[in-house]
Design a protein around this motif. Structure first.
Motif, mmCIF file in Angstrom:
data_model
loop_
_atom_site.group_PDB
_atom_site.id
_atom_site.type_symbol
_atom_site.label_atom_id
_atom_site.label_comp_id
_atom_site.label_asym_id
_atom_site.label_seq_id
_atom_site.Cartn_x
_atom_site.Cartn_y
_atom_site.Cartn_z
ATOM 1 N N GLY A 163 0.837 -1.202 0.000
ATOM 2 C CA GLY A 163 0.000 0.000 0.000
ATOM 3 C C GLY A 163 0.868 1.247 0.000
ATOM 4 O O GLY A 163 2.051 1.209 -0.382
ATOM 5 N N HIS A 164 0.310 2.371 0.455
ATOM 6 C CA HIS A 164 0.999 3.662 0.378
ATOM 7 C C HIS A 164 0.845 4.434 1.688
ATOM 8 O O HIS A 164 -0.117 4.220 2.428
ATOM 9 C CB HIS A 164 0.411 4.530 -0.753
ATOM 10 N N VAL A 165 1.793 5.339 1.899
ATOM 11 C CA VAL A 165 1.681 6.321 2.973
ATOM 12 C C VAL A 165 1.606 7.687 2.300
ATOM 13 O O VAL A 165 2.513 8.059 1.539
ATOM 14 C CB VAL A 165 2.910 6.262 3.916
ATOM 15 N N TYR A 166 0.514 8.407 2.538
ATOM 16 C CA TYR A 166 0.334 9.739 1.945
ATOM 17 C C TYR A 166 0.300 10.793 3.048
ATOM 18 O O TYR A 166 -0.378 10.620 4.065
ATOM 19 C CB TYR A 166 -0.986 9.800 1.163
ATOM 20 N N TYR A 167 1.041 11.879 2.828
ATOM 21 C CA TYR A 167 1.002 13.019 3.739
ATOM 22 C C TYR A 167 0.212 14.153 3.094
ATOM 23 O O TYR A 167 0.370 14.426 1.886
ATOM 24 C CB TYR A 167 2.410 13.563 3.995
ATOM 25 N N LEU A 168 -0.600 14.845 3.895
ATOM 26 C CA LEU A 168 -1.260 16.087 3.468
ATOM 27 C C LEU A 168 -0.900 17.152 4.492
ATOM 28 O O LEU A 168 -1.137 16.958 5.695
ATOM 29 C CB LEU A 168 -2.784 15.926 3.454
ATOM 30 N N ALA A 169 -0.346 18.259 4.042
ATOM 31 C CA ALA A 169 0.052 19.295 4.999
ATOM 32 C C ALA A 169 0.170 20.645 4.295
ATOM 33 O O ALA A 169 0.064 20.739 3.074
ATOM 34 C CB ALA A 169 1.369 18.916 5.666
ATOM 35 N N ARG A 170 0.411 21.676 5.121
ATOM 36 C CA ARG A 170 0.479 23.044 4.612
ATOM 37 C C ARG A 170 1.827 23.676 4.937
ATOM 38 O O ARG A 170 2.496 23.283 5.888
ATOM 39 C CB ARG A 170 -0.621 23.895 5.254
ATOM 40 N N TYR A 176 -4.984 17.639 -6.667
ATOM 41 C CA TYR A 176 -4.561 16.447 -7.414
ATOM 42 C C TYR A 176 -4.777 15.198 -6.559
ATOM 43 O O TYR A 176 -5.237 14.161 -7.051
ATOM 44 C CB TYR A 176 -3.087 16.568 -7.825
ATOM 45 N N PHE A 177 -4.433 15.289 -5.280
ATOM 46 C CA PHE A 177 -4.650 14.150 -4.389
ATOM 47 C C PHE A 177 -6.136 13.766 -4.384
ATOM 48 O O PHE A 177 -6.477 12.589 -4.504
ATOM 49 C CB PHE A 177 -4.181 14.485 -2.967
ATOM 50 N N TYR A 178 -7.007 14.765 -4.269
ATOM 51 C CA TYR A 178 -8.446 14.511 -4.191
ATOM 52 C C TYR A 178 -8.979 13.924 -5.505
ATOM 53 O O TYR A 178 -9.692 12.920 -5.517
ATOM 54 C CB TYR A 178 -9.184 15.806 -3.859
ATOM 55 N N GLU A 179 -8.578 14.541 -6.606
ATOM 56 C CA GLU A 179 -9.153 14.156 -7.905
ATOM 57 C C GLU A 179 -8.571 12.856 -8.449
ATOM 58 O O GLU A 179 -9.252 12.122 -9.175
ATOM 59 C CB GLU A 179 -8.938 15.283 -8.918
#
Length: 602
Positions: free
Chosen positions: A307-314, A370-373
């Motif tokens: 699987g994957h590890v995804y980060y979302l941050a600002r 892009y992550f969302y779409e």
């Protein structure tokens, strides 16, 4: 000689604390990382560390010299240069202090040079570290039109020709350039291997800098010892962290000195206070150790299950996440995308010199949109999505959340796919962005990690350096622990690293020798067999330039060939055919288990 003793470099030694890192629990891994990180402040063995007088005095001298340049940012420049993690830290530091200069209505004067250019800020590009000629040309360009320049050359192991050639050029121009070497190895153990096409070694430049400094020249060597890395040679960890900390301290004091040029500004106590604040941030990070271990466990499960590890941050927290993700391919031979970060507002937030690179490749897409779409459409229960947020002196306005519904939609979709949602907040509780906090909390994350810091930012400048520092260590812990769980580490060595530059070629030989029990020469030949996929090494391959082996190794790795694990088996077995070694690892990817029949043979 064909073989170079890489073990002499302190950054290439195995850390005695983590010798059994691959056989402890997730909590055990995080405890080990806590102990190894503490060595940044306590020091290691008998060597000079960052809290020693010699280091504090060097920091003060560099701050004084930089402070004078900051009095005229229009005509002077501070150039930070490095490759790999060192170049990424150069970017982070230049970006944050340029941002501060802009906020004061002053011209920017910090310049970063990364050996792999801007794509290397968030993707693995290790080979340019060896390119001394490109380094030299890019530094000459940075000098154009400047009265005086400070060159800060960052190379954790004192091993990068890209940096050494620039420092060498600076040493011939001490009237206009102030050279500063930053690393975490002893100068006498700097890399002394011939650099292809240059005729000099990194050590010859380091020796000259030490000599000129002893003569009273304005030339600085900042090399406190912080000890070997938790995963041997992985200088993205303590090396990157200590680089960030020391240079942020240097420039915070430099700005203070520019505002008030008195000896009081550069008192040892001022530097000790700042180092103490970073140390407090590290202690605070590891307080919720059990929660961090849960994230490590989730990351390990994801990586083991392909699987994957995804980060979302600002903002800076997102940049730290981009950097952490970029370091997984060279360290653990991870495929691009196994760990990937997305930065809110994408390149507008990154503020890199080359601007928006997303048109070049989908791999260069960084945005939450892009992550969302695109990414959420393929999420499964084997994936982990980690929202990383930190304290800011000034809370970002709500409109920066995307469009506002975007994060809500992302969290809703993540939960609907069965992927794990993790929320991490590092900072002062008074600085929580309530809008973001409410959105993520409403989505009922599977794991929440809260790291309360008494202090997130400098006293003097509105920069959340302590929160960013703790966040970097958290991200490093997640990916290090995750890849340990996924079998990419044996003992405390990266068994599956990419052989993507000269330094890593020699590191790989050491790893093959260690785990196979073979001699260094036998290990070298086994590595060449694996790189070039041969059963016998002909003379023209044996005597070829190391750069040609590196090129072939990178090509092989991109095709899915596990260069180092195969070499370990070839060296251990002696008479094993290449295809048989490859087949054994396809049946059982664990090098440790594949080695069992050959234990005691060599």
């Amino acid at each position: 000689t064909k073989l170079q003793n890489m073990a002499a470099s302190i950054t290439e030694l195995a850390n005695e604390l983590t010798s059994d890192m691959d056989s402890v629990t997730h909590q055990g891994v995080v405890r080990l990382l806590r102990q190894v990180d503490a060595q940044m402040f306590s020091g290691w063995r008998e060597y000079t560390g960052m809290n020693d007088t010699a280091c504090i005095e060097t920091l003060a001298a560099i701050s004084r010299a930089a402070g004078k340049l900051l009095c005229d940012p229009k005509h002077n420049a501070i150039v930070l240069t490095g490759s790999g993690t060192s170049g990424r830290m150069a970017f982070v530091i230049a970006r944050v202090f340029n941002q501060y200069l802009r906020s004061q209505g002053k011209p920017e004067c910090f310049v970063y040079l990364h050996a792999g250019n801007d794509p290397a800020l968030f993707m693995s590009r290790e080979a340019p570290e060896d390119n001394w000629a490109i380094g030299l040309e890019r530094f000459k360009d940075a000098l154009e039109g400047k009265h005086k320049v400070m060159l800060v050359g960052i190379t954790c192991g004192l091993s990068a020709p890209f940096v050494a050639s620039q420092l060498d050029y600076a040493l011939e121009r001490l009237e206009t350039v102030i050279p500063v070497l930053v690393g975490f190895n002893l100068p006498e153990r700097a890399r002394n291997h011939p650099v292809e096409g240059w005729g000099k070694t990194v050590k010859s430049v380091v020796d000259q800098m030490v000599e000129l400094h002893s003569q009273g020249k304005e030339c600085f060597v900042l090399t406190p010892i912080v000890g070997p890395e938790a995963v041997t040679g992985s200088t993205r960890m303590k090396g990157g962290s200590a680089t960030k900390m020391l240079l942020e301290i240097v420039f915070e004091r430099a700005f203070a000195f520019a505002a008030e040029p008195s000896a009081a500004t550069l008192q040892p106590s001022a530097f000790q206070h700042l180092i103490g604040n970073y140390e407090a941030a590290v202690r605070a990070l590891y307080m919720p150790l059990n929660d961090i271990a849960k994230v490590v466990s989730a990351a390990g499960d994801a990586l083991q299950a392909k699987g994957h590890v995804y980060y979302l941050a600002r903002d800076m927290y997102g940049i730290e996440a981009l950097i952490d993700a970029s370091e997984c391919p060279p360290t653990y031979n991870a495929k691009y995308g196994e760990v990937r970060a997305f930065l809110q507002n994408s390149y507008a937030a990154l503020q890199n010199v080359e601007g928006d690179l997303s048109s070049q490749s989908p791999d260069f897409e960084l945005s939450w949109q892009y992550f969302y779409e695109t990414i959420t459409a393929s999420l499964t229960a084997n994936d982990v999505v980690i929202v990383v947020e930190g304290g800011a002196k000034v809370a970002p306005p709500a409109k920066q959340l995307g469009p506002e519904p975007l994060l809500t939609d992302i969290c809703t979709r993540v939960k609907s796919t069965g992927a794990s949602l993790v929320y991490t907040f590092v900072g002062n509780a008074a600085e929580v962005d309530t809008a973001l906090n409410q959105i993520v909390t409403a989505a009922t994350p599977d794991i929440v990690v809260k790291v309360p810091l008494a202090q997130a930012h400098f006293d003097t400048l509105p920069l959340s350096v302590y929160a960013e520092f703790a966040t970097k260590l958290f991200l490093n812990a997640v990916t290090t622990g995750g890849f340990v769980a996924a079998g990419k580490v044996m003992g405390n060595r990266m068994i599956d690293l990419q052989v993507s530059n000269n330094k890593l070629f020699f590191r790989a030989i050491g790893i093959v020798a260690t785990f196979s029990g073979a001699s260094q020469e036998e290990a070298r030949l086994a590595l060449l067999r694996s790189i070039h996929q041969l059963d016998r090494v002909p003379e023209e391959v044996d005597t070829a330039a190391i750069s040609s082996h590196v090129d072939a190794a990178v090509t092989s790795a991109h095709k899915g060939h596990r260069v180092v694990p195969v070499a370990v088996l070839l060296a251990a077995a002696g008479d094993l055919k290449l295809n048989d070694a490859v087949a054994m690892l396809q049946v059982n990817p664990s090098v440790k288990q594949a080695l069992v029949p050959y234990q005691g043979q060599s």
